[in-house]
Structures are given as C-alpha cells and as structure tokens.
Design a protein around this motif. Structure first.
Motif, PDB file in Angstrom:
ATOM      1  N   TRP A   5       0.848  -1.185   0.000  1.00 28.82           N
ATOM      2  CA  TRP A   5       0.000   0.000   0.000  1.00 28.82           C
ATOM      3  C   TRP A   5       0.881   1.232   0.000  1.00 28.82           C
ATOM      4  O   TRP A   5       1.831   1.329   0.782  1.00 28.82           O
ATOM      5  CB  TRP A   5      -0.914   0.005   1.223  1.00 28.82           C
ATOM      6  CG  TRP A   5      -2.010  -1.014   1.118  1.00 28.82           C
ATOM      7  CD1 TRP A   5      -1.954  -2.328   1.489  1.00 28.82           C
ATOM      8  CD2 TRP A   5      -3.305  -0.802   0.570  1.00 28.82           C
ATOM      9  NE1 TRP A   5      -3.141  -2.942   1.205  1.00 28.82           N
ATOM     10  CE2 TRP A   5      -3.998  -2.029   0.645  1.00 28.82           C
ATOM     11  CE3 TRP A   5      -3.951   0.308   0.029  1.00 28.82           C
ATOM     12  CZ2 TRP A   5      -5.305  -2.172   0.199  1.00 28.82           C
ATOM     13  CZ3 TRP A   5      -5.258   0.167  -0.407  1.00 28.82           C
ATOM     14  CH2 TRP A   5      -5.923  -1.071  -0.326  1.00 28.82           C
ATOM     15  N   LEU A   6       0.589   2.166  -0.886  1.00 31.00           N
ATOM     16  CA  LEU A   6       1.330   3.421  -0.977  1.00 31.00           C
ATOM     17  C   LEU A   6       0.505   4.515  -0.311  1.00 31.00           C
ATOM     18  O   LEU A   6      -0.703   4.589  -0.515  1.00 31.00           O
ATOM     19  CB  LEU A   6       1.580   3.779  -2.438  1.00 31.00           C
ATOM     20  CG  LEU A   6       2.305   2.729  -3.276  1.00 31.00           C
ATOM     21  CD1 LEU A   6       2.406   3.194  -4.726  1.00 31.00           C
ATOM     22  CD2 LEU A   6       3.679   2.427  -2.706  1.00 31.00           C
ATOM     23  N   MET A   7       1.169   5.375   0.441  1.00 34.33           N
ATOM     24  CA  MET A   7       0.474   6.444   1.146  1.00 34.33           C
ATOM     25  C   MET A   7       1.270   7.739   1.017  1.00 34.33           C
ATOM     26  O   MET A   7       2.491   7.743   1.203  1.00 34.33           O
ATOM     27  CB  MET A   7       0.325   6.093   2.627  1.00 34.33           C
ATOM     28  CG  MET A   7      -0.359   7.137   3.473  1.00 34.33           C
ATOM     29  SD  MET A   7      -0.508   6.529   5.176  1.00 34.33           S
ATOM     30  CE  MET A   7      -1.268   7.937   5.954  1.00 34.33           C
ATOM     31  N   ARG A   8       0.570   8.801   0.691  1.00 38.49           N
ATOM     32  CA  ARG A   8       1.214  10.111   0.696  1.00 38.49           C
ATOM     33  C   ARG A   8       1.276  10.613   2.137  1.00 38.49           C
ATOM     34  O   ARG A   8       0.372  10.374   2.936  1.00 38.49           O
ATOM     35  CB  ARG A   8       0.426  11.112  -0.149  1.00 38.49           C
ATOM     36  CG  ARG A   8       1.133  12.458  -0.240  1.00 38.49           C
ATOM     37  CD  ARG A   8       0.302  13.501  -0.941  1.00 38.49           C
ATOM     38  NE  ARG A   8       1.028  14.771  -0.988  1.00 38.49           N
ATOM     39  CZ  ARG A   8       0.475  15.915  -1.323  1.00 38.49           C
ATOM     40  NH1 ARG A   8      -0.806  15.974  -1.640  1.00 38.49           N
ATOM     41  NH2 ARG A   8       1.194  17.015  -1.341  1.00 38.49           N
ATOM     42  N   HIS A   9       2.332  11.330   2.463  1.00 43.78           N
ATOM     43  CA  HIS A   9       2.449  11.958   3.776  1.00 43.78           C
ATOM     44  C   HIS A   9       1.270  12.889   4.015  1.00 43.78           C
ATOM     45  O   HIS A   9       0.552  13.285   3.084  1.00 43.78           O
ATOM     46  CB  HIS A   9       3.761  12.746   3.877  1.00 43.78           C
ATOM     47  CG  HIS A   9       3.847  13.838   2.853  1.00 43.78           C
ATOM     48  ND1 HIS A   9       3.180  15.034   2.974  1.00 43.78           N
ATOM     49  CD2 HIS A   9       4.492  13.891   1.658  1.00 43.78           C
ATOM     50  CE1 HIS A   9       3.411  15.788   1.921  1.00 43.78           C
ATOM     51  NE2 HIS A   9       4.211  15.109   1.094  1.00 43.78           N
ATOM     52  N   ARG A 180      -3.224   4.058  -1.705  1.00 49.29           N
ATOM     53  CA  ARG A 180      -3.630   3.285  -2.883  1.00 49.29           C
ATOM     54  C   ARG A 180      -2.834   1.991  -2.898  1.00 49.29           C
ATOM     55  O   ARG A 180      -1.663   1.962  -2.518  1.00 49.29           O
ATOM     56  CB  ARG A 180      -3.345   4.041  -4.186  1.00 49.29           C
ATOM     57  CG  ARG A 180      -4.102   5.345  -4.313  1.00 49.29           C
ATOM     58  CD  ARG A 180      -3.789   6.033  -5.622  1.00 49.29           C
ATOM     59  NE  ARG A 180      -4.245   7.415  -5.593  1.00 49.29           N
ATOM     60  CZ  ARG A 180      -3.966   8.304  -6.530  1.00 49.29           C
ATOM     61  NH1 ARG A 180      -3.230   7.961  -7.577  1.00 49.29           N
ATOM     62  NH2 ARG A 180      -4.401   9.540  -6.432  1.00 49.29           N
ATOM     63  N   LEU A 181      -3.466   0.945  -3.378  1.00 39.66           N
ATOM     64  CA  LEU A 181      -2.785  -0.335  -3.529  1.00 39.66           C
ATOM     65  C   LEU A 181      -1.840  -0.246  -4.729  1.00 39.66           C
ATOM     66  O   LEU A 181      -2.229   0.214  -5.802  1.00 39.66           O
ATOM     67  CB  LEU A 181      -3.812  -1.448  -3.737  1.00 39.66           C
ATOM     68  CG  LEU A 181      -3.286  -2.878  -3.748  1.00 39.66           C
ATOM     69  CD1 LEU A 181      -2.611  -3.241  -2.426  1.00 39.66           C
ATOM     70  CD2 LEU A 181      -4.432  -3.843  -4.040  1.00 39.66           C
ATOM     71  N   PHE A 182      -0.607  -0.667  -4.545  1.00 36.24           N
ATOM     72  CA  PHE A 182       0.397  -0.638  -5.610  1.00 36.24           C
ATOM     73  C   PHE A 182       0.162  -1.838  -6.507  1.00 36.24           C
ATOM     74  O   PHE A 182       0.205  -2.979  -6.054  1.00 36.24           O
ATOM     75  CB  PHE A 182       1.789  -0.682  -4.981  1.00 36.24           C
ATOM     76  CG  PHE A 182       2.927  -0.500  -5.948  1.00 36.24           C
ATOM     77  CD1 PHE A 182       2.865   0.385  -7.002  1.00 36.24           C
ATOM     78  CD2 PHE A 182       4.099  -1.210  -5.762  1.00 36.24           C
ATOM     79  CE1 PHE A 182       3.926   0.564  -7.874  1.00 36.24           C
ATOM     80  CE2 PHE A 182       5.186  -1.036  -6.617  1.00 36.24           C
ATOM     81  CZ  PHE A 182       5.096  -0.156  -7.669  1.00 36.24           C
ATOM     82  N   THR A 183      -0.070  -1.593  -7.803  1.00 33.90           N
ATOM     83  CA  THR A 183      -0.474  -2.677  -8.688  1.00 33.90           C
ATOM     84  C   THR A 183       0.562  -3.084  -9.721  1.00 33.90           C
ATOM     85  O   THR A 183       0.272  -3.907 -10.577  1.00 33.90           O
ATOM     86  CB  THR A 183      -1.787  -2.315  -9.412  1.00 33.90           C
ATOM     87  OG1 THR A 183      -1.590  -1.096 -10.123  1.00 33.90           O
ATOM     88  CG2 THR A 183      -2.938  -2.182  -8.435  1.00 33.90           C
ATOM     89  N   VAL A 184       1.773  -2.508  -9.684  1.00 33.39           N
ATOM     90  CA  VAL A 184       2.814  -2.993 -10.593  1.00 33.39           C
ATOM     91  C   VAL A 184       3.144  -4.420 -10.163  1.00 33.39           C
ATOM     92  O   VAL A 184       3.479  -4.676  -9.014  1.00 33.39           O
ATOM     93  CB  VAL A 184       4.066  -2.094 -10.550  1.00 33.39           C
ATOM     94  CG1 VAL A 184       5.201  -2.721 -11.338  1.00 33.39           C
ATOM     95  CG2 VAL A 184       3.735  -0.726 -11.097  1.00 33.39           C
ATOM     96  N   LEU A 185       3.024  -5.368 -11.092  1.00 34.53           N
ATOM     97  CA  LEU A 185       3.083  -6.776 -10.717  1.00 34.53           C
ATOM     98  C   LEU A 185       4.483  -7.297 -10.447  1.00 34.53           C
ATOM     99  O   LEU A 185       4.673  -8.160  -9.613  1.00 34.53           O
ATOM    100  CB  LEU A 185       2.421  -7.630 -11.798  1.00 34.53           C
ATOM    101  CG  LEU A 185       0.942  -7.310 -12.022  1.00 34.53           C
ATOM    102  CD1 LEU A 185       0.393  -8.157 -13.155  1.00 34.53           C
ATOM    103  CD2 LEU A 185       0.142  -7.520 -10.752  1.00 34.53           C
TER     104      LEU A 185
END
Length: 197
Positions: A5-9, A180-185
């Motif tokens: 999961w990616l999160m902005r500060h 957001r969920l990181f979707t690069v496989l």
C-alpha cells in the motif's frame, strides 16, 4: 506476492499550490490529524517503510505509534522528486528563469537537469529501483505500507510511461494521507541493497 500500500504523507507547514517545500517542513496539527484519520489501515499490513524527508517520516512514525507496526526501513528511494534548490520555498510566480527554461524543455529532453535537481530520467530510474525495493521488502516482511510523496508516488504508479510519468504525476496528485494499492506486478529493476534504518 504480499500487498503493498502506498500512502502520501500528511499536510505540512507552508503547503500551497505550486510550492516546492523545503525538506525540513514538518507536519501541521491538521497533518497529524489526517494521519490519525487514515486509520485503520487495510487488513494484513505488517510493516512500514518511509521516505527520510521529515513530513513523510513524521507521518510514518505517527502511524507506527498508533498501530504498533514497525518501521522496517527508511529509504531515499521513497524521497520526493529532488527539485533544484533554486526553487525550494518558492511558488510558480517566483520561479527563476533557469527553472522556467528547464520546464519548457524537460519532456523533449528528459535527461536534462536544472542545476542540482533530479532529471525526469533519473527520477524514473529511481522509481523503478523503488518498485524493486518495495517488492523485496514485502517479500521479507509481508504486506507493507510505504509512506512517500505525491510526485514519486505518481511516477511509481505510472512506470510504464517512462520519464513522461512525471507529467501524469503532476496532473493527478494524491491527497494528503491518501492510500492506494500498488499494482505494478513485478519489479522493473534489480533491487538496491538497503539496510534497515
């Protein structure tokens, strides 16, 4: 593969549209509240990684404190795009001519630098390495939360666009404390060795 999961500060002091924040800008009271409101995290996250820039590190530290999750790495791969020092603390109406000239040519020549800033090509290469680092870290620790910055996150999630992903990232910013969920496989570059903080 474990979820990433990616999160902005969260919000930081001095933020305004078109502003290149100095690295030392800390979170505001509202920013700390945003980090608290970002909870609960998606189910299963077992570890946190963060950019070393204070606004991201402070967000990650607060989330770690509130959830009990460990911060397993602080990595410069997650740092924001390195804007040239001539624009730090400035807004669009006060950008120097050298920066304006670079902006006009950056897409035609993505390897072009503006003084001590990071080129679009360099940022894309770092984002590819960051993707590999995140996958390696998730493989080691399980589902992961990565706290970073809007431009780096935008490039990271649009790697297939190459250096032009910078433009997409600038047009589609992340909200403060958005996840957001990181979707690069698959990782797209060999991982760099990174020691836990």
């Amino acid at each position: 593969m474990a979820d990433i999961w990616l999160m902005r500060h969260a919000a930081y002091e001095g933020h305004r549209a078109g502003y290149h924040a100095p690295h030392e800008a800390p979170l505001t009271v509202e920013g700390r509240d945003q980090a608290r409101r970002s909870l609960p995290l998606p189910e299963g996250i077992t570890a946190i990684v963060t950019s070393p820039i204070p606004r991201a590190r402070q967000t990650a530290t607060l989330v770690a404190h509130l959830t009990g999750l460990p911060i397993v790495a602080t990595s410069g791969l997650l740092a924001e795009w390195r804007a040239p020092s001539i624009v730090l603390g400035r807004t669009a109406e006060t950008y120097p001519q050298a920066y304006r000239a670079w902006r006009a040519r950056r897409l035609a020549n993505p390897s072009l630098h503006c003084e001590d800033g990071e080129s679009l090509t360099d940022l894309h290469i770092r984002a590819r390495r960051c993707a590999a680092f995140l996958h390696l870290t998730a493989h080691r620790y399980g589902p992961l939360l990565a706290v970073s910055h809007t431009l780096l996150l935008g490039v990271l999630t649009h790697l297939t666009e190459g250096p032009a992903a910078f433009t997409t990232a600038a047009r589609m910013p992340w909200q403060f404390a958005e996840r957001r969920l990181f979707t690069v496989l698959q990782p797209t570059a060999p991982p760099l060795q990174s020691s836990p903080r």
